[in-house]
Structure formats: C-alpha cells, structure tokens
Design a protein around this motif. Structure first.
Motif, PDB file in Angstrom:
ATOM      1  N   SER A   1      -5.969   2.704  -5.592  1.00  0.00           N
ATOM      2  CA  SER A   1      -7.170   2.954  -4.802  1.00  0.00           C
ATOM      3  C   SER A   1      -6.893   3.848  -3.604  1.00  0.00           C
ATOM      4  N   ALA A   2      -7.930   4.195  -2.874  1.00  0.00           N
ATOM      5  CA  ALA A   2      -7.818   5.099  -1.725  1.00  0.00           C
ATOM      6  C   ALA A   2      -6.995   4.492  -0.594  1.00  0.00           C
ATOM      7  N   GLN A   3      -6.803   3.178  -0.610  1.00  0.00           N
ATOM      8  CA  GLN A   3      -6.021   2.530   0.446  1.00  0.00           C
ATOM      9  C   GLN A   3      -4.523   2.698   0.241  1.00  0.00           C
ATOM     10  N   VAL A   4      -4.125   3.171  -0.924  1.00  0.00           N
ATOM     11  CA  VAL A   4      -2.710   3.288  -1.262  1.00  0.00           C
ATOM     12  C   VAL A   4      -2.207   4.692  -0.935  1.00  0.00           C
ATOM     13  N   ARG A   5      -0.982   4.789  -0.469  1.00  0.00           N
ATOM     14  CA  ARG A   5      -0.359   6.075  -0.177  1.00  0.00           C
ATOM     15  C   ARG A   5       0.898   6.234  -1.031  1.00  0.00           C
ATOM     16  N   SER A   6       1.124   7.425  -1.541  1.00  0.00           N
ATOM     17  CA  SER A   6       2.299   7.687  -2.371  1.00  0.00           C
ATOM     18  C   SER A   6       3.318   8.503  -1.596  1.00  0.00           C
ATOM     19  N   HIS A   7       4.588   8.320  -1.944  1.00  0.00           N
ATOM     20  CA  HIS A   7       5.676   9.016  -1.252  1.00  0.00           C
ATOM     21  C   HIS A   7       6.690   9.531  -2.274  1.00  0.00           C
ATOM     22  N   GLY A   8       7.102  10.779  -2.080  1.00  0.00           N
ATOM     23  CA  GLY A   8       8.146  11.345  -2.921  1.00  0.00           C
ATOM     24  C   GLY A   8       7.730  11.629  -4.350  1.00  0.00           C
ATOM     25  N   LEU A   9       6.454  11.821  -4.578  1.00  0.00           N
ATOM     26  CA  LEU A   9       5.967  12.043  -5.941  1.00  0.00           C
ATOM     27  C   LEU A   9       5.684  13.512  -6.231  1.00  0.00           C
TER      28      LEU A   9
ATOM     29  N   LYS B   1       0.803  -1.220   0.000  1.00  0.00           N
ATOM     30  CA  LYS B   1       0.000   0.000   0.000  1.00  0.00           C
ATOM     31  C   LYS B   1       0.840   1.275   0.000  1.00  0.00           C
ATOM     32  N   GLU B   2       2.161   1.132   0.039  1.00  0.00           N
ATOM     33  CA  GLU B   2       3.049   2.287   0.011  1.00  0.00           C
ATOM     34  C   GLU B   2       3.726   2.335  -1.359  1.00  0.00           C
TER      35      GLU B   2
END
Length: 326
Positions: A149-157, A121-122
């Motif tokens: 989906s809404a359960q996923v989180r993005s980092h450094g984008l 999810k990351e």
C-alpha cells in the motif's frame, strides 16, 4: 488526480512453479496455468482491488460477445512467445495443421489481506521475500502476488532508474543459496516517479509532455497499477526461463533447444514498447487510443463486463514491431 492514499507500491512476485498440462493426445494443445495468490499488504481502496481482479480475469476472456479489441488479444501475443521452441508436433492444430501457441490460463486462487503490515512499512529485497512466502502459504503451485500500500516505502529496489518495475529469476533461501523463484517488482505508479510510471494519467517528467488523460476507472493509482502490472506479467511470462518450464517441466514433451532463441523473441516485450499505447505513437504521444464520451476515461481495450482498460503495447515477434490494440 486521485489522492495519494489511493496510490501504492506494488511488488508482484512470480514463482517459477511446475505448470499443469493436459496430455490427452499429441494433437491436443497443452495449456499452462498461472494460479495467483494475492497478498494485499496494507490498506487499499475497493477500486484498486476490483481493478486488479477485473484485469486478471480479462486476460483469458475470449467470448465472442463484447466489444473489440479485447485484453485477451493482447495476452495472446504474450502467449505466442512459447512458439520459440521447436515443438511443432505438439502444437499443430488438428484440423488446420498449423502451429499455434499453447494458452496460459491466469486465475486468482487466493486473496489475503494484511492491513496491520506484519513486516513493517520499510520493505527491502530481504523482507520482501518474506512477503512472498506469506503469499504462498505453503502452496507449491501458485504465483504469489504481493501488493504494498501507499504507506509502505521500498529501499534498494532500483526504481526510478529508467524502470517502473523489475524482476529477477532467483531469490535466496534461509541458507543464503539462490533458488529458482522469478519475481517482478513494480513501484508506486502515482507517488513514486509518477511522470514516468503513471503517464499518460500524469504529466511526463522527460521529453515532450504531450496530453494527459483521465483514467478509465476514475483512480490514477488503480489504472497506472494495471499498466505496470501488465508490463511485469508480459515480461516475466515471455522470459525464456518460464517458457522452458512450460515445455520441459514434464515428459514426454522434452526439447533440446536450451537457451537458444530467435533474436525476434526479446526477453522484455512490454518494456521494449514502453510508453506506446496505440499505433502511430511517438515521444509525448500515446498513439491511437479512445476516450469514453461519458466518463472521459482513456482506453484501448475491453475486458469482462464491457470494462475499459488502457494497457501497454507488447513486442510482436512475428511482425517485429510493437503490437497495439488499436
């Protein structure tokens, strides 16, 4: 407002692949194709999936029947960016002898669902590129489109930094070398920076708040997704790198124009017209749009099956202004 479960992170990756042309005769207008392979990463509502599919199918819907203005008229402005190269002998209409832009046909060739979220999810740039490979499934001539989906989180984008989506022209292969594979990433329009990415369905976070409207589909996450997806598709399709591929991928239509282009042809035509949805727009005001008297949904264009959409404006190199459906 729709629940947060209906909102989503979207990463739309556009692969710079060889495009199919018709070379029957010099007078025939060659058509590029963007074959989309969709990967739904995580759970989604039926409305979200249907809204994406209907919008994509509406891009080339040119039937005389139906209501105006059409989504396809907006896409034709994006297609006009291919006229920047001096290949008029290829694109002259046989009867009128006038130069026209080749069409870009967009269609979905594959749709795959991964509700278990194989890569977790990351999501970062690195494992995001693995999702691209999954969407491609060894198909060399497709454009992978990955929805998170809404359960996923993005980092450094880089989201929420004056942009709701980003794109690049290259990615790194297994050996760390860059290869030509343009992609565009679109942030969650309802949960992540909704005041910037879900406006006018959500109160603006900067400047005059203006009016907020109901989404035409009834789900903020679905229609805000269409706005950001449309922005990403327009920006990447008008990018010189993709345009050069359309003109240079196969003989005999080779030009020596290189990276030269008129200043009228900007590289991000939809981002240039951010928060403009109709004529007369100004900060806090969408411009001229319509409201469905039955559903209350705001829209400015029509698609297949008389569906209504609110899509962003796009910079028109001919008029040197933001082209709006209304």
């Amino acid at each position: 407002m729709a629940s947060s479960s209906s909102s989503l992170f979207i990463i739309t990756f556009l692969l710079l692949a060889p495009l199919c042309f018709s070379f029957d005769s010099p007078s025939q207008i060659p058509n590029g194709t963007l074959d989309l392979s969709l990967l739904w990463y995580g759970p989604f509502t039926p409305v979200q999936k249907e809204r994406v599919q209907d919008f994509i199918e509406s891009l080339n819907y040119d039937a005389k029947e139906g209501l105006d203005p059409k989504v396809s008229a907006w896409w034709k402005v994006v297609e006009s960016y291919q006229e920047r190269y001096e290949v008029t002998e290829i694109y002259q209409h046989e009867k009128s002898n006038r130069t026209v832009a080749p069409r870009i046909k967009v269609k979905i060739v594959r749709s795959y669902v991964d509700e278990k979220m194989k890569y977790g999810k990351e999501i970062t740039i690195e494992n995001g590129e693995k999702l691209v490979e999954t969407a491609m499934e060894n198909m060399s001539k497709v454009v992978p489109v990955v929805f998170l989906s809404a359960q996923v989180r993005s980092h450094g984008l880089g989201f929420c930094n004056k942009t709701c989506q980003r794109y690049a022209l290259t990615v790194k292969d297994i050996k760390g070398k860059e290869k030509p594979q343009p992609y565009v990433m679109v942030s969650d329009p309802e949960v992540q920076c909704p005041g910037e990415c879900a406006w006018p369905f959500h109160i603006a976070n900067k400047g005059p708040h203006g009016m907020t409207y109901q989404p035409p589909s009834g789900e903020i996450g679905a229609d805000a997704l269409v706005i950001q997806l449309a922005t990403g598709l327009a920006d990447i399709a008008a990018n010189p790198a993709l345009t050069e591929t359309l003109f240079k991928s196969e003989p005999p239509y080779i030009t020596d124009v290189g990276n030269q282009s008129s200043p009228d042809y900007i590289e991000e035509p939809a981002t240039k017209c951010i928060r403009v949805f109709g004529s007369g727009a100004f900060p806090g005001f969408t411009g001229r749009i319509r409201v469905d008297p039955i559903t209350g949904g705001a829209f400015n264009s029509h698609g297949i099956n008389h569906l209504k959409f609110l899509i962003p404006s796009v910079w028109d190199p001919k008029t040197k202004s933001c082209w709006t459906p209304m």
